[in-house]
Design a protein around this motif. Structure first.
Motif, PDB file in Angstrom:
ATOM      1  N   ALA A 277       0.829  -1.202   0.000  1.00 57.13           N
ATOM      2  CA  ALA A 277       0.000   0.000   0.000  1.00 57.13           C
ATOM      3  C   ALA A 277       0.866   1.256   0.000  1.00 57.13           C
ATOM      4  N   HIS A 278       1.944   1.214   0.779  1.00 54.95           N
ATOM      5  CA  HIS A 278       2.864   2.355   0.810  1.00 54.95           C
ATOM      6  C   HIS A 278       3.528   2.536  -0.548  1.00 54.95           C
ATOM      7  N   ARG A 279       3.894   1.431  -1.166  1.00 54.82           N
ATOM      8  CA  ARG A 279       4.528   1.522  -2.484  1.00 54.82           C
ATOM      9  C   ARG A 279       3.572   2.154  -3.492  1.00 54.82           C
ATOM     10  N   ARG A 280       2.289   1.760  -3.410  1.00 58.68           N
ATOM     11  CA  ARG A 280       1.316   2.334  -4.335  1.00 58.68           C
ATOM     12  C   ARG A 280       1.211   3.854  -4.142  1.00 58.68           C
ATOM     13  N   ARG A 281       1.231   4.289  -2.885  1.00 60.07           N
ATOM     14  CA  ARG A 281       1.097   5.722  -2.604  1.00 60.07           C
ATOM     15  C   ARG A 281       2.332   6.510  -3.010  1.00 60.07           C
ATOM     16  N   THR A 282       3.484   5.839  -3.049  1.00 61.48           N
ATOM     17  CA  THR A 282       4.741   6.567  -3.276  1.00 61.48           C
ATOM     18  C   THR A 282       5.467   6.092  -4.524  1.00 61.48           C
TER      19      THR A 282
ATOM     20  N   ARG B 158       3.851   3.364 -14.989  1.00 64.24           N
ATOM     21  CA  ARG B 158       3.087   3.477 -13.745  1.00 64.24           C
ATOM     22  C   ARG B 158       1.988   2.425 -13.686  1.00 64.24           C
ATOM     23  N   ASP B 159       1.259   2.285 -14.781  1.00 66.07           N
ATOM     24  CA  ASP B 159       0.172   1.303 -14.817  1.00 66.07           C
ATOM     25  C   ASP B 159       0.691  -0.119 -14.656  1.00 66.07           C
ATOM     26  N   ALA B 160       1.854  -0.395 -15.248  1.00 69.64           N
ATOM     27  CA  ALA B 160       2.447  -1.727 -15.112  1.00 69.64           C
ATOM     28  C   ALA B 160       2.837  -1.983 -13.655  1.00 69.64           C
ATOM     29  N   ALA B 161       3.394  -0.968 -13.008  1.00 75.00           N
ATOM     30  CA  ALA B 161       3.780  -1.112 -11.599  1.00 75.00           C
ATOM     31  C   ALA B 161       2.549  -1.326 -10.723  1.00 75.00           C
ATOM     32  N   LEU B 162       1.479  -0.574 -10.996  1.00 83.30           N
ATOM     33  CA  LEU B 162       0.243  -0.734 -10.229  1.00 83.30           C
ATOM     34  C   LEU B 162      -0.352  -2.124 -10.440  1.00 83.30           C
ATOM     35  N   ALA B 163      -0.274  -2.605 -11.666  1.00 85.77           N
ATOM     36  CA  ALA B 163      -0.804  -3.941 -11.954  1.00 85.77           C
ATOM     37  C   ALA B 163      -0.012  -5.008 -11.193  1.00 85.77           C
TER      38      ALA B 163
END
Length: 247
Positions: free
Chosen positions: A26-31, A153-158
């Protein structure tokens, strides 16, 4: 004191590890660095877009000035052409011919001034057109960069979402193997403690707050039955006893 089988208490460490990983995700997603980069590029493009609009507006304004200057020159040139034709026709009196020649001289001077002014605004137009073209190129380059970073970014979120899904599945499997009352207690304890509700007692140290327990606390824990749930006196987290606890 609340009680739970020692094996269930030890499973809390697995559950805590899962929850810690979920918090990290969750922290990674926020940052996400890609998101930070994207925010910066979008801000830069908004600023560039404002400058491009202003540049294109200026081009339009200067184009109108050029059109007016060209019109003024053409008007004077047409008047001079008409006067010249009248003089060359020979159908005017000497007085009118003198007046026409005088006016031609004035028109010549006026045309020179207007042509100089026309040259100035045409040079100005060239400058603002060049600036607008550069800004257009910058805007296109920023759009390409934004598209690239958005993809990353989208790849990282996925990837984060995929790991979260797998981690949540493992969490559910672990929870199913722990007494419901113990899970409820764990959730209650960890909520106000940065998401950490259970910690191993390792070598007489709480791994939740990383403080060594005093002799009195160690004595109390040592004498507690294995199914009794004990807590760290410093941080209030559930202390899980293992063969590494040093008791």
């Amino acid at each position: 004191m609340p009680k739970a089988p020692a094996i269930d208490q030890q499973r809390l460490l697995d559950l805590q590890a899962i929850d810690t990983r979920l918090a990290q995700l969750a922290h990674r997603r926020r940052t996400l660095p890609e998101q930070v980069e994207l925010d910066g590029l979008e801000k830069e493009r908004r600023r560039s877009a404002d400058m491009l609009i202003a540049a294109r507006t200026l081009v339009s304004d200067v184009e109108r000035l050029v059109a007016k200057a060209e019109g003024d020159v053409a008007q004077v040139r047409d008047r001079a052409d008409r006067n010249t034709k009248r003089l060359q026709s020979g159908g005017v009196s000497a007085k009118d011919a003198a007046a026409l020649e005088h006016e031609l001289e004035s028109l010549g001077r006026r045309q020179g001034v207007l042509e100089d002014e026309e040259l100035v605004v045409m040079e100005r137009l060239e400058q603002v057109q060049f600036a607008a073209a550069e800004l257009t190129t910058t805007d296109s380059e920023l759009a390409e960069q934004i598209a690239d970073v958005t993809g990353r970014r989208d790849a990282a979120l996925a990837a984060i979402a995929g790991e979260e899904t797998a981690t949540l599945a493992r969490r559910q499997a672990i929870v199913m193997g722990i007494d419901d009352a113990l899970v409820a207690l764990y959730e209650k304890v960890r909520a106000p403690r940065s998401g950490v509700g259970a910690a191993m007692l390792r070598a007489r140290r709480c791994e939740g707050c990383h403080l060594d327990l005093n002799a009195s606390d160690i004595s109390t824990i040592r004498s507690a039955p294995s199914d009794e749930i004990v807590f760290c006196e410093e941080c209030g987290r559930i202390l899980v006893r293992t063969d590494q606890s040093g008791l």
